[in-house]
Scaffold this motif. Structure first.
Motif, short mmCIF file in Angstrom:
data_model
loop_
_atom_site.label_atom_id
_atom_site.label_comp_id
_atom_site.label_asym_id
_atom_site.label_seq_id
_atom_site.Cartn_x
_atom_site.Cartn_y
_atom_site.Cartn_z
N THR A 132 0.79 -1.17 -0.08
CA THR A 132 0.06 -0.09 -0.02
C THR A 132 0.72 1.09 0.18
N THR A 159 0.06 3.66 -2.79
CA THR A 159 -1.28 4.33 -2.47
C THR A 159 -1.09 5.29 -1.29
N LEU A 185 -2.41 9.24 -1.29
CA LEU A 185 -3.25 9.50 -0.31
C LEU A 185 -2.85 10.73 0.49
N GLN A 245 -0.67 -2.63 -5.97
CA GLN A 245 -2.08 -2.84 -5.39
C GLN A 245 -3.00 -2.83 -6.51
N TYR A 256 -7.64 -0.18 -11.00
CA TYR A 256 -6.88 0.77 -10.01
C TYR A 256 -5.70 -0.06 -9.77
N VAL A 262 -1.56 0.40 -9.02
CA VAL A 262 -0.32 1.00 -8.92
C VAL A 262 0.49 0.22 -8.41
N GLY A 285 0.66 9.80 -8.64
CA GLY A 285 -0.16 8.95 -9.08
C GLY A 285 0.39 8.73 -10.65
#
Length: 214
Positions: free
Chosen positions: A8, A11, A15, A74, A86, A88, A136
């Motif tokens: 993660t 991500t 985030l 992920q 999604y 990444v 991203g």
């Protein structure tokens, strides 16, 4: 098997600045923590430094000895028939480009803190949103996701150039909008034609089906 949290990190790098931006947008320009006045700029800089710390963790966890591929990935499918998801993760090049982005953006926020900016909530919030979108772009492993982040990156850039730019900023913003709009539409058309033709938008699957000749 790698610990779950390692999957993660990509991500998290998206985030952290995105959530930080939302907090900066609504944060009072001057707030007290104990006896200290803490403005918007220090909060934004703190978020940027946390972003760098998480990237350093990703570098420590990345195995550069492994063959080329995506690590700490992920994946969540959006539309299985087309392979849109999604998706990444880090390639070696993407990892270093991400690091360059987060360090440069942190330096830009630090410089703005030192020199001062008007409309601090909007400025620092947009800078953090820009950081999230750039990250991203570098960690996306799906063509449609890459396009979404690329377009998201342009929005704060439009505003930053148009509001905080120097002389001629309105003309520069207009050119920026026109040129990027045309380029973005052409890129979207190319992505759709190529992805539909190949039956997937996954960069990993596309790379596997078209191995390098070297």
């Amino acid at each position: 098997m790698l610990p779950h949290y390692q999957f993660t990190l990509a991500t998290a790098l998206i985030l952290i600045p995105a959530i930080g931006a939302l907090g900066v947008f609504v944060y009072p320009e001057e707030s007290k923590i104990g006896r200290f006045n803490v403005g918007v700029a220090p909060l934004a800089l703190l978020v940027a430094l946390v972003e760098i710390a998480v990237w350093i963790l990703a570098v420590k966890r990345f195995d550069f000895a492994l063959p080329n591929g995506v690590q700490m990935s992920q994946h969540h499918a959006w539309y299985k028939d087309l392979g849109a998801a999604y998706d990444v993760g880090f390639t070696a090049a993407g990892l270093w480009l991400t690091g360059l982005a987060v360090v440069v953006m942190a330096a830009a926020i630090a410089y703005a803190y030192w020199s001062g900016r008007e409309r601090t909530n909007a400025y620092y919030g947009l800078m953090l949103l820009l950081t999230a979108a750039i990250v991203g772009v570098f960690v996306a492993q799906d063509l449609l996701l890459f396009y979404a982040f690329f377009e998201a990156m342009l929005i704060p850039l439009y505003v930053l150039v148009g509001v905080w730019g120097g002389a001629g900023r309105l003309r520069a913003t207009l050119k920026f909008v026109v040129y990027t709009m045309v380029g973005s539409l052409l890129m979207l058309a190319a992505i759709l034609v190529y992805g539909v033709g190949q039956g997937t938008f996954s960069m990993v699957d596309l790379a596997a089906s078209h191995p390098s000749n070297s």
